[in-house]
Design an enzyme around this catalytic site. Structure first.
Site, PDB file in Angstrom:
ATOM      1  N   VAL A 134      52.539  50.186  40.162  1.00  0.00           N
ATOM      2  CA  VAL A 134      52.415  51.637  40.389  1.00  0.00           C
ATOM      3  C   VAL A 134      53.299  52.085  41.567  1.00  0.00           C
ATOM      4  O   VAL A 134      54.112  53.003  41.434  1.00  0.00           O
ATOM      5  CB  VAL A 134      50.938  52.026  40.635  1.00  0.00           C
ATOM      6  CG1 VAL A 134      50.822  53.501  40.981  1.00  0.00           C
ATOM      7  CG2 VAL A 134      50.095  51.699  39.409  1.00  0.00           C
ATOM      8  N   LYS A 160      33.699  49.168  33.094  1.00  0.00           N
ATOM      9  CA  LYS A 160      34.647  48.244  33.736  1.00  0.00           C
ATOM     10  C   LYS A 160      34.184  46.819  33.528  1.00  0.00           C
ATOM     11  O   LYS A 160      32.980  46.531  33.572  1.00  0.00           O
ATOM     12  CB  LYS A 160      34.705  48.532  35.241  1.00  0.00           C
ATOM     13  CG  LYS A 160      35.958  48.016  35.911  1.00  0.00           C
ATOM     14  CD  LYS A 160      37.125  48.938  35.711  1.00  0.00           C
ATOM     15  CE  LYS A 160      38.385  48.393  36.334  1.00  0.00           C
ATOM     16  NZ  LYS A 160      39.503  49.327  36.243  1.00  0.00           N
ATOM     17  N   GLY A 215      52.093  49.304  49.239  1.00  0.00           N
ATOM     18  CA  GLY A 215      51.992  48.514  48.009  1.00  0.00           C
ATOM     19  C   GLY A 215      53.037  48.957  47.013  1.00  0.00           C
ATOM     20  O   GLY A 215      53.007  50.094  46.531  1.00  0.00           O
ATOM     21  N   VAL A 216      54.004  48.064  46.708  1.00  0.00           N
ATOM     22  CA  VAL A 216      55.084  48.451  45.785  1.00  0.00           C
ATOM     23  C   VAL A 216      55.081  47.534  44.559  1.00  0.00           C
ATOM     24  O   VAL A 216      56.103  46.984  44.173  1.00  0.00           O
ATOM     25  CB  VAL A 216      56.469  48.482  46.487  1.00  0.00           C
ATOM     26  CG1 VAL A 216      56.532  49.668  47.428  1.00  0.00           C
ATOM     27  CG2 VAL A 216      56.766  47.187  47.217  1.00  0.00           C
ATOM     28  N   GLY A 217      53.899  47.404  43.940  1.00  0.00           N
ATOM     29  CA  GLY A 217      53.777  46.667  42.686  1.00  0.00           C
ATOM     30  C   GLY A 217      54.094  47.574  41.518  1.00  0.00           C
ATOM     31  O   GLY A 217      55.006  48.412  41.591  1.00  0.00           O
TER      32      GLY A 217
HETATM   33  P1  NAD Z   1      50.062  45.377  41.439  1.00  0.00           P
HETATM   34  O1  NAD Z   1      49.321  44.104  41.578  1.00  0.00           O
HETATM   35  O2  NAD Z   1      51.215  45.440  40.490  1.00  0.00           O
HETATM   36  O3  NAD Z   1      50.633  45.840  42.872  1.00  0.00           O
HETATM   37  C1  NAD Z   1      49.870  45.913  44.016  1.00  0.00           C
HETATM   38  C2  NAD Z   1      50.775  45.595  45.198  1.00  0.00           C
HETATM   39  O4  NAD Z   1      50.071  45.883  46.407  1.00  0.00           O
HETATM   40  C3  NAD Z   1      51.196  44.139  45.259  1.00  0.00           C
HETATM   41  O5  NAD Z   1      52.607  44.064  45.427  1.00  0.00           O
HETATM   42  C4  NAD Z   1      50.467  43.603  46.500  1.00  0.00           C
HETATM   43  O6  NAD Z   1      51.189  42.590  47.180  1.00  0.00           O
HETATM   44  C5  NAD Z   1      50.354  44.856  47.333  1.00  0.00           C
HETATM   45  N1  NAD Z   1      49.296  44.858  48.352  1.00  0.00           N
HETATM   46  C6  NAD Z   1      48.019  44.399  48.247  1.00  0.00           C
HETATM   47  N2  NAD Z   1      47.326  44.651  49.388  1.00  0.00           N
HETATM   48  C7  NAD Z   1      48.189  45.284  50.221  1.00  0.00           C
HETATM   49  C8  NAD Z   1      48.087  45.813  51.528  1.00  0.00           C
HETATM   50  N3  NAD Z   1      46.961  45.742  52.229  1.00  0.00           N
HETATM   51  N4  NAD Z   1      49.179  46.386  52.087  1.00  0.00           N
HETATM   52  C9  NAD Z   1      50.337  46.486  51.386  1.00  0.00           C
HETATM   53  N5  NAD Z   1      50.500  46.000  50.133  1.00  0.00           N
HETATM   54  C10 NAD Z   1      49.441  45.407  49.559  1.00  0.00           C
HETATM   55  O7  NAD Z   1      48.959  46.483  41.079  1.00  0.00           O
HETATM   56  P2  NAD Z   1      49.176  47.928  40.458  1.00  0.00           P
HETATM   57  O8  NAD Z   1      48.958  47.862  38.983  1.00  0.00           O
HETATM   58  O9  NAD Z   1      50.441  48.517  41.007  1.00  0.00           O
HETATM   59  O10 NAD Z   1      47.916  48.702  41.055  1.00  0.00           O
HETATM   60  C11 NAD Z   1      47.938  49.210  42.376  1.00  0.00           C
HETATM   61  C12 NAD Z   1      46.710  50.073  42.595  1.00  0.00           C
HETATM   62  O11 NAD Z   1      46.699  51.137  41.640  1.00  0.00           O
HETATM   63  C13 NAD Z   1      45.363  49.341  42.384  1.00  0.00           C
HETATM   64  O12 NAD Z   1      44.409  49.921  43.271  1.00  0.00           O
HETATM   65  C14 NAD Z   1      44.987  49.683  40.959  1.00  0.00           C
HETATM   66  O13 NAD Z   1      43.590  49.579  40.744  1.00  0.00           O
HETATM   67  C15 NAD Z   1      45.475  51.120  40.902  1.00  0.00           C
HETATM   68  N6  NAD Z   1      45.731  51.602  39.550  1.00  0.00           N
HETATM   69  C16 NAD Z   1      46.619  50.973  38.746  1.00  0.00           C
HETATM   70  C17 NAD Z   1      46.848  51.475  37.473  1.00  0.00           C
HETATM   71  C18 NAD Z   1      47.871  50.842  36.562  1.00  0.00           C
HETATM   72  O14 NAD Z   1      48.161  51.469  35.532  1.00  0.00           O
HETATM   73  N7  NAD Z   1      48.445  49.701  36.876  1.00  0.00           N
HETATM   74  C19 NAD Z   1      46.157  52.605  37.019  1.00  0.00           C
HETATM   75  C20 NAD Z   1      45.273  53.260  37.892  1.00  0.00           C
HETATM   76  C21 NAD Z   1      45.064  52.740  39.158  1.00  0.00           C
END
Ligand code: NAD
Length: 349
Positions: A186, A81, A182-184
């Site tokens: 993923v 990482k 969290g609705v980003g």
């Molecule tokens: P992202 O930044 O697109 O979305 C994350 C969302 O979570 C954001 O909208 C943010 O405002 C929200 N958030 C943050 N803290 C919060 C809380 N305490 N309560 C509610 N909402 C909150 O990120 P992502 O790519 O969707 O990743 C989300 C998680 O999944 C992370 O832990 C990441 O490490 C993990 N992940 C992502 C991937 C990938 O392919 N993107 C792969 C494996 C794991």
């Protein structure tokens, strides 16, 4: 000053590399946990840390998680990482990205980078001008690769369905209530797939507007971010940041299932024991969220098209079943069982 050997998250990592390029504004860490199965693959995070100890700790923890994730996903890749220490205003310049690219290149392919929190496909394209040890780049139609988010969401969706089948005896998510934190990339993708499958959704995001817009689109409810883990539902799906399952939040859970995409959901391994003691079915995070690394891993290895990525993601439910079956057979928590299987795979049993 703590030496790297004394970090509680140091787990016989093969390498811990610190990079400085003051002219480019770069301070970065690359942790290589294991290359037993292949080059250490794992994204690079761009984050403003309270101090450097936190950044090193994050790199150590996340790289170990990547070893386990890649092994469980059946990829011929180890775990690593990158962490770039952002300044307070998170200034990300072309010079900084180029300097990180040179840092990755200096490791000669032992570490392969990709997107993580705070890094976009465009950023990886900039890094790739300095090194070939990069994945998550734009790819041609039908090829494996590109943004891992939608693939992670697909794998998490299949894993949630597997958990629903096991815990609730239902073959689809129709009528099943899922609370998503969290609705980003993923969590948002997961919400769409679950909505199409007929689930009832409650959504929360630190960015309340984001949750409300998606809820309006999907006919879902929203609650404040501080309330989502206590919602009475069938499944709670953590899809935001890590370490959100601790003694306090686990005691307050009102769902029989925890299955979501966030990395490092358990604050400590003891929290896996706590979930188990409460009889909550837990989908170990690095097993259920492997869809994205499967996509960019196959891209890097030059081994596949989208159909191959989809076929491998379709195996995620069977891996979860293996963990849950061994958990039942041994009486050990699912989190412990998953770690044990992963360590066996990387030869550290
Ligand atoms: P992202 O930044 O697109 O979305 C994350 C969302 O979570 C954001 O909208 C943010 O405002 C929200 N958030 C943050 N803290 C919060 C809380 N305490 N309560 C509610 N909402 C909150 O990120 P992502 O790519 O969707 O990743 C989300 C998680 O999944 C992370 O832990 C990441 O490490 C993990 N992940 C992502 C991937 C990938 O392919 N993107 C792969 C494996 C794991």
């Amino acid at each position: 000053m703590t030496s790297p050997w004394e970090y509680s998250d140091f787990d016989d990592h093969e390498g811990l590399h610190l990079f400085r390029d003051p002219a480019a504004g770069l301070t970065a860490v690359v942790a290589i946990h294991s290359t037993a199965l292949g080059p250490a693959a794992g994204g690079v995070r761009f984050w403003h840390y309270a101090d450097r100890v936190d950044a090193i700790t994050d790199a150590l923890r996340l790289s170990r998680g990547m070893s386990f994730k890649n092994a469980m996903a059946g990829l011929p890749m180890g775990g690593g990482k990158g962490v770039i220490l952002a300044d307070a205003v998170r200034r990300k310049t072309p010079e900084l990205l180029a300097a990180f690219g040179r840092a990755v290149d200096s490791l000669g392919g032992r570490y392969v980078t990709a997107e993580d929190v705070g890094m976009s496909v465009e950023d990886l394209v900039a890094i790739a001008r300095e090194t070939k040890y990069v994945s998550g780049l734009p790819v041609g139609e039908g090829r494996a690769g590109g943004d891992p988010g939608p693939y992670t969401a697909k794998g998490v969706f299949l894993g949630v369905r597997a958990a629903i089948r096991r815990a609730l005896g239902k073959e689809s998510a129709a009528g099943v209530h899922v609370a998503i934190q969290g609705v980003g990339s993923v969590g948002g993708g997961l919400a769409r797939l679950l909505a199409a499958d007929g689930a009832k959704l409650t959504l929360a995001d630190m960015d309340r507007g984001r949750a409300e817009r998606l809820a309006a689109e999907l006919g879902a409810q929203t609650v404040a971010a501080s309330e989502i883990l206590g919602v009475e539902a069938d499944v709670v799906s953590p899809c935001a940041l890590g370490a959100i399952l601790d003694a306090q939040s686990i005691a307050a859970l009102k769902t029989p299932v925890v299955a979501g995409g966030a990395n490092n959901q358990l604050a400590t391994l003891a929290d896996g024991d706590r979930l188990h003691a409460r009889g909550i079915l837990y989908a170990p995070d690095y097993v259920i969220n492997a869809g994205g690394i499967i996509n960019v891993g196959l891209e890097y290895l030059g081994q596949g098209d989208r159909a191959e990525v989809e076929a491998r993601i379709a195996h995620i439910p069977a891996r979860l079943e293996q963990v849950w079956d061994e958990s039942v057979a041994t009486g050990d928590p699912a989190a412990t069982v998953a770690d044990r299987i992963a360590m066996r795979l990387i030869g550290r049993a």
